[in-house]
Design a protein around this motif. Structure first.
Motif, PDB file in Angstrom:
ATOM      1  N   LYS A  27       7.258   0.912  15.350  1.00  0.00           N
ATOM      2  CA  LYS A  27       8.277  -0.130  15.180  1.00  0.00           C
ATOM      3  C   LYS A  27       8.177  -0.773  13.798  1.00  0.00           C
ATOM      4  O   LYS A  27       9.188  -1.038  13.142  1.00  0.00           O
ATOM      5  N   ALA A  28       6.956  -1.014  13.346  1.00  0.00           N
ATOM      6  CA  ALA A  28       6.765  -1.607  12.016  1.00  0.00           C
ATOM      7  C   ALA A  28       7.250  -0.660  10.929  1.00  0.00           C
ATOM      8  O   ALA A  28       7.912  -1.088   9.977  1.00  0.00           O
ATOM      9  N   LEU A  29       6.932   0.625  11.064  1.00  0.00           N
ATOM     10  CA  LEU A  29       7.338   1.589  10.040  1.00  0.00           C
ATOM     11  C   LEU A  29       8.855   1.708   9.934  1.00  0.00           C
ATOM     12  O   LEU A  29       9.378   1.959   8.850  1.00  0.00           O
ATOM     13  N   LYS A  30       9.556   1.513  11.036  1.00  0.00           N
ATOM     14  CA  LYS A  30      11.029   1.533  10.974  1.00  0.00           C
ATOM     15  C   LYS A  30      11.524   0.431  10.046  1.00  0.00           C
ATOM     16  O   LYS A  30      12.444   0.641   9.260  1.00  0.00           O
ATOM     17  N   VAL A  82      -0.037  -5.034  12.081  1.00  0.00           N
ATOM     18  CA  VAL A  82       1.417  -4.985  11.925  1.00  0.00           C
ATOM     19  C   VAL A  82       1.933  -6.299  11.322  1.00  0.00           C
ATOM     20  O   VAL A  82       2.776  -6.286  10.426  1.00  0.00           O
ATOM     21  N   ALA A  83       1.420  -7.416  11.808  1.00  0.00           N
ATOM     22  CA  ALA A  83       1.838  -8.710  11.259  1.00  0.00           C
ATOM     23  C   ALA A  83       1.548  -8.771   9.758  1.00  0.00           C
ATOM     24  O   ALA A  83       2.395  -9.213   8.968  1.00  0.00           O
ATOM     25  N   GLU A  84       0.377  -8.319   9.368  1.00  0.00           N
ATOM     26  CA  GLU A  84       0.016  -8.297   7.939  1.00  0.00           C
ATOM     27  C   GLU A  84       0.918  -7.340   7.166  1.00  0.00           C
ATOM     28  O   GLU A  84       1.379  -7.655   6.073  1.00  0.00           O
ATOM     29  N   ALA A  85       1.153  -6.169   7.726  1.00  0.00           N
ATOM     30  CA  ALA A  85       1.984  -5.168   7.048  1.00  0.00           C
ATOM     31  C   ALA A  85       3.390  -5.701   6.809  1.00  0.00           C
ATOM     32  O   ALA A  85       3.930  -5.571   5.703  1.00  0.00           O
ATOM     33  N   LEU A  86       3.978  -6.312   7.820  1.00  0.00           N
ATOM     34  CA  LEU A  86       5.334  -6.835   7.667  1.00  0.00           C
ATOM     35  C   LEU A  86       5.370  -8.021   6.704  1.00  0.00           C
ATOM     36  O   LEU A  86       6.320  -8.165   5.925  1.00  0.00           O
ATOM     37  N   LYS A  87       4.332  -8.827   6.733  1.00  0.00           N
ATOM     38  CA  LYS A  87       4.251  -9.951   5.793  1.00  0.00           C
ATOM     39  C   LYS A  87       4.284  -9.435   4.353  1.00  0.00           C
ATOM     40  O   LYS A  87       5.030  -9.944   3.515  1.00  0.00           O
ATOM     41  N   VAL A  90       7.817  -6.841   3.906  1.00  0.00           N
ATOM     42  CA  VAL A  90       9.171  -7.258   4.277  1.00  0.00           C
ATOM     43  C   VAL A  90       9.359  -8.754   4.013  1.00  0.00           C
ATOM     44  O   VAL A  90      10.225  -9.152   3.228  1.00  0.00           O
ATOM     45  N   GLU A  91       8.553  -9.578   4.659  1.00  0.00           N
ATOM     46  CA  GLU A  91       8.737 -11.029   4.608  1.00  0.00           C
ATOM     47  C   GLU A  91       8.419 -11.626   3.239  1.00  0.00           C
ATOM     48  O   GLU A  91       9.167 -12.459   2.735  1.00  0.00           O
ATOM     49  N   GLU A  92       7.300 -11.235   2.658  1.00  0.00           N
ATOM     50  CA  GLU A  92       6.888 -11.747   1.344  1.00  0.00           C
ATOM     51  C   GLU A  92       6.642 -10.575   0.400  1.00  0.00           C
ATOM     52  O   GLU A  92       5.646 -10.524  -0.318  1.00  0.00           O
ATOM     53  N   ALA A  93       7.565  -9.637   0.403  1.00  0.00           N
ATOM     54  CA  ALA A  93       7.405  -8.386  -0.337  1.00  0.00           C
ATOM     55  C   ALA A  93       7.494  -8.588  -1.851  1.00  0.00           C
ATOM     56  O   ALA A  93       8.230  -9.459  -2.315  1.00  0.00           O
ATOM     57  N   PRO A  94       6.758  -7.767  -2.609  1.00  0.00           N
ATOM     58  CA  PRO A  94       6.904  -7.787  -4.066  1.00  0.00           C
ATOM     59  C   PRO A  94       8.354  -7.482  -4.453  1.00  0.00           C
ATOM     60  O   PRO A  94       9.062  -6.762  -3.738  1.00  0.00           O
ATOM     61  N   LYS A  95       8.776  -8.006  -5.579  1.00  0.00           N
ATOM     62  CA  LYS A  95      10.172  -7.864  -6.001  1.00  0.00           C
ATOM     63  C   LYS A  95      10.467  -6.507  -6.637  1.00  0.00           C
ATOM     64  O   LYS A  95      11.565  -5.988  -6.493  1.00  0.00           O
ATOM     65  N   THR A  96       9.513  -5.935  -7.360  1.00  0.00           N
ATOM     66  CA  THR A  96       9.788  -4.679  -8.053  1.00  0.00           C
ATOM     67  C   THR A  96       9.481  -3.487  -7.157  1.00  0.00           C
ATOM     68  O   THR A  96       8.505  -3.484  -6.400  1.00  0.00           O
ATOM     69  N   GLY A  97      10.325  -2.483  -7.239  1.00  0.00           N
ATOM     70  CA  GLY A  97      10.209  -1.297  -6.402  1.00  0.00           C
ATOM     71  C   GLY A  97       8.849  -0.636  -6.400  1.00  0.00           C
ATOM     72  O   GLY A  97       8.262  -0.432  -5.321  1.00  0.00           O
ATOM     73  N   PRO A  98       8.309  -0.275  -7.553  1.00  0.00           N
ATOM     74  CA  PRO A  98       7.019   0.418  -7.544  1.00  0.00           C
ATOM     75  C   PRO A  98       5.870  -0.427  -6.974  1.00  0.00           C
ATOM     76  O   PRO A  98       5.004   0.102  -6.269  1.00  0.00           O
ATOM     77  N   ILE A 105       2.242   1.525   0.818  1.00  0.00           N
ATOM     78  CA  ILE A 105       1.187   2.516   1.016  1.00  0.00           C
ATOM     79  C   ILE A 105      -0.098   1.840   1.481  1.00  0.00           C
ATOM     80  O   ILE A 105      -0.765   2.322   2.406  1.00  0.00           O
ATOM     81  N   ALA A 106      -0.444   0.722   0.876  1.00  0.00           N
ATOM     82  CA  ALA A 106      -1.663   0.007   1.267  1.00  0.00           C
ATOM     83  C   ALA A 106      -1.608  -0.383   2.744  1.00  0.00           C
ATOM     84  O   ALA A 106      -2.580  -0.177   3.494  1.00  0.00           O
ATOM     85  N   GLN A 107      -0.495  -0.926   3.175  1.00  0.00           N
ATOM     86  CA  GLN A 107      -0.373  -1.365   4.561  1.00  0.00           C
ATOM     87  C   GLN A 107      -0.316  -0.183   5.522  1.00  0.00           C
ATOM     88  O   GLN A 107      -0.896  -0.214   6.608  1.00  0.00           O
ATOM     89  N   TYR A 108       0.380   0.866   5.132  1.00  0.00           N
ATOM     90  CA  TYR A 108       0.433   2.089   5.936  1.00  0.00           C
ATOM     91  C   TYR A 108      -0.985   2.624   6.164  1.00  0.00           C
ATOM     92  O   TYR A 108      -1.359   2.976   7.275  1.00  0.00           O
ATOM     93  N   GLN A 109      -1.759   2.655   5.084  1.00  0.00           N
ATOM     94  CA  GLN A 109      -3.108   3.208   5.202  1.00  0.00           C
ATOM     95  C   GLN A 109      -4.004   2.330   6.060  1.00  0.00           C
ATOM     96  O   GLN A 109      -4.827   2.845   6.804  1.00  0.00           O
ATOM     97  N   ARG A 110      -3.856   1.033   6.013  1.00  0.00           N
ATOM     98  CA  ARG A 110      -4.646   0.161   6.886  1.00  0.00           C
ATOM     99  C   ARG A 110      -4.365   0.472   8.351  1.00  0.00           C
ATOM    100  O   ARG A 110      -5.271   0.594   9.164  1.00  0.00           O
TER     101      ARG A 110
END
Length: 167
Positions: A27-30, A82-87, A90-98, A105-110
């Motif tokens: 669900k988080a990956l979606k 999942v809460a950390e990954a979405l934070k 999505v919620e507080e995501a970096p602004k630049t694409g890369p 990738i960091a959150q996926y790997q965790r």
């Protein structure tokens, strides 16, 4: 959760927990998939969804194989990941694409490392219980997860992190 007294009961409980973990990660990956800007990263996240579904089917079959009720046991560990990954994506995501892709990738790997550990543990339980077919299926899932993790590391090191440095 019922009182656990045997390794077999612990084994089944852990299988149910992993089923919940897989569902939460899927669900988080979606949600995270839509944030990715790197095309290869998007493809890898989509492929991961397929792998999670396959591994969930294995878990369900193994639970049924133990003559247990097919029911999940909520995984609080993955809930936190999942809460950390979405934070962070999505919620507080970096602004630049890369940089965002690097965070993804960091959150996926965790989350994946949590899965590797969980599946590895139940594979060891299956071996101890002489459930050789179960152990083989669980070890195959661990190998799949390691492969996905390695591919993510390769993408991060060869492209995403390089682009993120450039800004």
């Amino acid at each position: 959760m019922a009182e656990i007294e045997t390794l077999q009961e612990l084994y089944v409980d852990e299988l149910k927990d992993l089923w919940s973990a897989n569902d939460q990660m899927a669900k988080a990956l979606k949600k995270i998939l839509g944030q990715a800007t790197n095309g290869k990263l998007k493809d890898m996240l989509q492929a991961s969804q397929d792998g999670i579904a396959k591994h969930t089917d294995v878990l369900k079959a193994l639970i049924e194989g133990q003559d247990e009720k097919l029911k999940k046991e909520h995984c609080k560990g993955m809930e936190g990941l999942v809460a950390e990954a979405l934070k962070h994506t999505v919620e507080e995501a970096p602004k630049t694409g890369p940089v965002l892709d690097a965070a993804i990738i960091a959150q996926y790997q965790r989350m994946t490392h949590y899965g590797i550990t969980g599946f590895g543990t139940v594979a060891a339980f299956a071996k101890a219980l002489k459930l050789d077919d179960d152990a083989t299926k669980l070890e195959a899932a661990v190998a799949d997860m390691h492969k996905g993790d390695d591919l993510m590391s390769e993408l991060a090191e060869s492209a995403v992190n390089v682009e993120a440095v450039k800004g």
